[in-house]
Scaffold this motif. Structure first.
Motif, PDB file in Angstrom:
ATOM      1  N   LEU A  32      54.254  29.029  25.138  1.00  0.00           N
ATOM      2  CA  LEU A  32      53.868  30.409  25.421  1.00  0.00           C
ATOM      3  C   LEU A  32      52.364  30.613  25.312  1.00  0.00           C
ATOM      4  CD1 LEU A  32      55.473  33.084  26.011  1.00  0.00           C
ATOM      5  CD2 LEU A  32      55.209  33.609  23.586  1.00  0.00           C
ATOM      6  N   LEU A  47      52.230  39.092  23.566  1.00  0.00           N
ATOM      7  CA  LEU A  47      53.306  38.191  23.975  1.00  0.00           C
ATOM      8  C   LEU A  47      54.278  37.943  22.830  1.00  0.00           C
ATOM      9  CD1 LEU A  47      51.515  35.416  26.087  1.00  0.00           C
ATOM     10  CD2 LEU A  47      53.374  36.894  26.863  1.00  0.00           C
ATOM     11  N   PHE A  51      58.226  39.015  22.458  1.00  0.00           N
ATOM     12  CA  PHE A  51      59.262  38.055  22.095  1.00  0.00           C
ATOM     13  C   PHE A  51      60.048  38.550  20.883  1.00  0.00           C
ATOM     14  CE2 PHE A  51      60.383  34.157  19.645  1.00  0.00           C
ATOM     15  CZ  PHE A  51      61.300  33.620  20.535  1.00  0.00           C
ATOM     16  N   THR A  81      64.607  28.093  28.237  1.00  0.00           N
ATOM     17  CA  THR A  81      63.491  29.054  28.211  1.00  0.00           C
ATOM     18  C   THR A  81      62.158  28.328  28.043  1.00  0.00           C
ATOM     19  OG1 THR A  81      63.587  29.408  25.796  1.00  0.00           O
ATOM     20  CG2 THR A  81      64.964  30.833  27.175  1.00  0.00           C
ATOM     21  N   THR A  85      59.093  28.314  30.832  1.00  0.00           N
ATOM     22  CA  THR A  85      57.743  28.675  30.422  1.00  0.00           C
ATOM     23  C   THR A  85      56.757  27.578  30.791  1.00  0.00           C
ATOM     24  OG1 THR A  85      58.645  29.947  28.561  1.00  0.00           O
ATOM     25  CG2 THR A  85      56.302  29.400  28.475  1.00  0.00           C
ATOM     26  N   ASN A 115      54.803  39.230  29.471  1.00  0.00           N
ATOM     27  CA  ASN A 115      55.381  39.924  28.319  1.00  0.00           C
ATOM     28  C   ASN A 115      56.854  40.242  28.542  1.00  0.00           C
ATOM     29  OD1 ASN A 115      52.307  40.697  28.358  1.00  0.00           O
ATOM     30  ND2 ASN A 115      52.983  40.919  26.256  1.00  0.00           N
ATOM     31  N   ALA A 118      58.712  37.058  28.095  1.00  0.00           N
ATOM     32  CA  ALA A 118      58.790  36.731  26.667  1.00  0.00           C
ATOM     33  C   ALA A 118      59.879  37.554  25.987  1.00  0.00           C
ATOM     34  CB  ALA A 118      57.442  36.976  25.994  1.00  0.00           C
TER      35      ALA A 118
END
Length: 201
Positions: A32, A47, A51, A81, A85, A115, A118
């Protein structure tokens, strides 16, 4: 008593994320943060908070038995995920510049695509946290204070981790003159390799 409970679950949340047993979540945070540098710290905090909002929702719902889920499926989706990313990072690295596109002033930072992604990925990770928290809570039916303090502990742990990542990037980029694209490719490649290992393992 409430203060003691708050502190206890704050520490449990912090140590749950800030340890090597949570390496899948640590790898996600690495992926991330990979496109960002220290001067982008506000974006990174946004971010991480996005999350946290995502995983707080599903953590609460699963812990309170409002939603059910398959642990096996979640164990698969978490590395997915990370892979997604990483692929976004690699697509960014393939462009002329690796710096995130500047957002329009009219768009709140929390509503930007990174965002929102996330937050969505946080929904998945929150289910992964819930089994651990349910073991701690036992038969408690309304653990509101425990949920709040646990989530705050996780958030603090995450912020400390990304702080380390940004500081390491700062040292390598500014002091050792590592190219920003190389930093992005190496960190993303490492995260992608671990995520693929988790998927096939």
């Amino acid at each position: 008593m409430s203060s003691s409970v708050f502190t206890t679950y704050l520490q449990l949340g912090f140590h749950h994320i800030f340890n090597l047993q949570a390496y899948d979540h640590l790898v996600f945070l690495l992926a991330l943060c990979a496109p960002y540098v220290l001067q982008d710290w506000r974006r990174v905090v946004a971010l991480v908070t996005s999350f946290t909002v995502g995983h707080s929702i599903t953590l609460a719902l699963a812990t309170l038995n409002v939603v059910g889920y398959s642990p096996t499926l979640i164990e698969t989706l978490i590395p997915v995920t990370i892979v997604l990313t990483c692929l976004l990072n690699l697509g960014r690295a393939g462009k002329a510049g690796t710096r995130p596109v500047e957002r329009r002033e009219a768009t709140p930072i929390i509503l930007t695509l990174p965002n929102l992604l996330a937050a969505v990925f946080g929904l998945i990770h929150g289910l992964g946290f819930s089994s651990y928290l349910r073991e701690l809570l036992g038969r408690q039916s309304r653990p509101v204070l425990e949920l709040l303090s646990f989530n705050l502990g996780v958030e603090l742990g995450q912020l400390l981790i990304v702080g380390f990542i940004l500081l390491l990037g700062f040292v390598l980029l500014r002091i050792f003159n590592v190219a920003r694209r190389d930093w992005l490719l190496v960190t993303t490649g490492a995260a992608l390799g671990i995520a693929l290992t988790l998927l096939v393992g």
